[in-house]
Design an enzyme around this catalytic site. Structure first.
Site, PDB file in Angstrom:
ATOM      1  N   HIS A  60       0.998  -1.324  -0.094  1.00  0.00           N
ATOM      2  CA  HIS A  60      -0.117  -0.075   0.096  1.00  0.00           C
ATOM      3  C   HIS A  60       0.880   1.256  -0.033  1.00  0.00           C
ATOM      4  O   HIS A  60       2.215   1.072  -0.087  1.00  0.00           O
ATOM      5  CB  HIS A  60      -0.854  -0.088   1.042  1.00  0.00           C
ATOM      6  CG  HIS A  60      -0.315  -0.004   2.493  1.00  0.00           C
ATOM      7  ND1 HIS A  60       0.517  -1.041   2.955  1.00  0.00           N
ATOM      8  CD2 HIS A  60      -0.738   0.907   3.525  1.00  0.00           C
ATOM      9  CE1 HIS A  60       0.882  -0.630   4.269  1.00  0.00           C
ATOM     10  NE2 HIS A  60       0.221   0.392   4.838  1.00  0.00           N
ATOM     11  N   HIS A  62       1.201   3.963   2.069  1.00  0.00           N
ATOM     12  CA  HIS A  62       1.609   4.682   3.467  1.00  0.00           C
ATOM     13  C   HIS A  62       3.377   4.873   3.419  1.00  0.00           C
ATOM     14  O   HIS A  62       3.729   3.923   2.722  1.00  0.00           O
ATOM     15  CB  HIS A  62       1.273   3.917   4.840  1.00  0.00           C
ATOM     16  CG  HIS A  62      -0.109   4.115   4.851  1.00  0.00           C
ATOM     17  ND1 HIS A  62      -1.098   3.182   5.717  1.00  0.00           N
ATOM     18  CD2 HIS A  62      -1.232   5.133   4.706  1.00  0.00           C
ATOM     19  CE1 HIS A  62      -2.133   3.734   6.159  1.00  0.00           C
ATOM     20  NE2 HIS A  62      -2.259   5.034   5.253  1.00  0.00           N
ATOM     21  N   ASP A  64       5.584   4.718   5.507  1.00  0.00           N
ATOM     22  CA  ASP A  64       6.483   3.688   6.023  1.00  0.00           C
ATOM     23  C   ASP A  64       6.824   2.410   5.156  1.00  0.00           C
ATOM     24  O   ASP A  64       7.337   1.594   5.389  1.00  0.00           O
ATOM     25  CB  ASP A  64       6.070   3.450   7.664  1.00  0.00           C
ATOM     26  CG  ASP A  64       4.515   2.814   7.578  1.00  0.00           C
ATOM     27  OD1 ASP A  64       3.909   3.647   6.949  1.00  0.00           O
ATOM     28  OD2 ASP A  64       4.225   1.821   8.463  1.00  0.00           O
ATOM     29  N   HIS A  65       5.984   2.402   4.145  1.00  0.00           N
ATOM     30  CA  HIS A  65       6.145   1.457   2.936  1.00  0.00           C
ATOM     31  C   HIS A  65       6.525   2.070   1.756  1.00  0.00           C
ATOM     32  O   HIS A  65       6.896   0.856   1.017  1.00  0.00           O
ATOM     33  CB  HIS A  65       4.806   0.363   2.794  1.00  0.00           C
ATOM     34  CG  HIS A  65       4.409  -0.078   4.301  1.00  0.00           C
ATOM     35  ND1 HIS A  65       4.111  -1.264   4.535  1.00  0.00           N
ATOM     36  CD2 HIS A  65       3.996   0.822   5.167  1.00  0.00           C
ATOM     37  CE1 HIS A  65       3.588  -1.438   5.496  1.00  0.00           C
ATOM     38  NE2 HIS A  65       3.434  -0.295   6.259  1.00  0.00           N
ATOM     39  N   HIS A 136      -7.390  -2.306   6.532  1.00  0.00           N
ATOM     40  CA  HIS A 136      -6.524  -1.135   6.973  1.00  0.00           C
ATOM     41  C   HIS A 136      -7.109   0.016   6.567  1.00  0.00           C
ATOM     42  O   HIS A 136      -8.081   0.070   6.093  1.00  0.00           O
ATOM     43  CB  HIS A 136      -5.176  -1.522   5.921  1.00  0.00           C
ATOM     44  CG  HIS A 136      -3.854  -0.531   6.790  1.00  0.00           C
ATOM     45  ND1 HIS A 136      -3.894  -0.368   8.072  1.00  0.00           N
ATOM     46  CD2 HIS A 136      -2.988   0.015   6.358  1.00  0.00           C
ATOM     47  CE1 HIS A 136      -2.643   0.268   8.105  1.00  0.00           C
ATOM     48  NE2 HIS A 136      -2.312   0.620   7.157  1.00  0.00           N
TER      49      HIS A 136
HETATM   50 ZN   LIG Z   1       2.785   0.399   7.751  1.00  0.00          ZN
HETATM   51 ZN   LIG Z   2      -0.318   1.239   6.639  1.00  0.00          ZN
END
Ligand SMILES: [Zn+2]
Ligand SMILES: [Zn+2]
Length: 245
Positions: A60, A62, A64-65, A136
């Site tokens: 996804h 976000h 942090d990814h 999520h």
């Molecule tokens: Zn995450």
């Molecule tokens: Zn996430």
């Protein structure tokens, strides 16, 4: 197949855990799944190297990814590598276009292919993979690699995701917080234990990842919460640790 955890942390740093990323390797195939902050460095520390990564699979969008996606692209360009493929859920094309709109000097530096996938089987970097929508705050896909490993991405715990991993050697599952943190879109250990037990999924080992600083020093307690409902093998993933599956 070897899975190397590059980052087992989350959006809040712990010092020992970088943001999300893992590498799947088999024979001469190499695939990076997610590319959060710090993953470009972890690729070097792990010995895999960014030159070996020509395909990135995103769960996804976000931060942090995805935070190291353009740094990875730039490093590959500077190293003389001429292509990069980004595979991810619906919206990935617009997402990558928008990123390049901000950093437009990177446009056209490498042959960039972007492909969107969903809840179906597909191929990436030579691997046969299946996608599954998680629960999520934004659209997010879990990915299953045959009977070897399922990466559950960011998700609440629910039977559907546990069953999606049925028969795998390893399930890598979000376990962001201990029980006393009230949170949506991520599971607590008790919720995860119940979902695993209720699903009756057969997974050899569950690896816990996406750990917030709140979990530091509380691993034993978190394992006990899971084991209250689920009697399978559960361990904490660690950055730069590899497993054979
Ligand atoms: Zn995450
Ligand atoms: Zn996430």
């Amino acid at each position: 197949m070897r899975v190397t955890f590059l980052g087992t942390g989350s959006a809040m740093p712990t010092g020992e855990r970088y943001q999300t990323g893992l590498v799947v390797e088999d024979d001469d195939r190499t695939l990076l799944v997610d590319c959060g902050s710090g993953i470009l460095h972890r690729l070097q520390q792990s010995g895999v190297g960014y030159e070996a990564i020509s395909t990135v699979l995103l769960t996804h969008h976000h931060l942090d990814h995805v935070a190291d996606l353009l740094p990875l692209l730039k490093a590959r360009w500077l190293a003389g590598e001429d292509h990069l493929e980004v595979v991810g859920p619906a919206g990935t094309k617009d997402f990558v276009d928008d990123l390049l709109g901000v950093h437009d000097y990177l446009e056209g530096r490498v042959d960039l292919q972007v492909r969107e996938v969903g809840e179906h089987g597909f191929e990436a970097a030579g691997f046969e993979i299946e996608g599954f929508e998680t629960r999520h705050s934004v659209p997010c896909l879990a990915y299953r690699f045959g009977d070897a490993v399922t990466f559950g991405a960011d998700s609440e715990a629910f039977e559907g995701l546990a069953n999606f991993a049925d028969g795998c050697s390893a399930l890598v599952h979000d376990c962001s917080f201990p029980d006393d943190v009230d949170v949506d879109n991520h599971p607590t250990p008790t919720q995860l234990g119940r979902a695993l037990a209720d699903s009756e999924t057969r997974v050899e080992t569950v690896f816990l990842t996406h750990l917030y600083p709140h979990t530091d020093g509380r691993h034993e307690e978190m394992l006990q919460s899971i084991e209250a409902a689920y009697d399978g093998d559960v361990r904490f993933a660690e950055d730069l640790r590899s497993i054979e599956v």
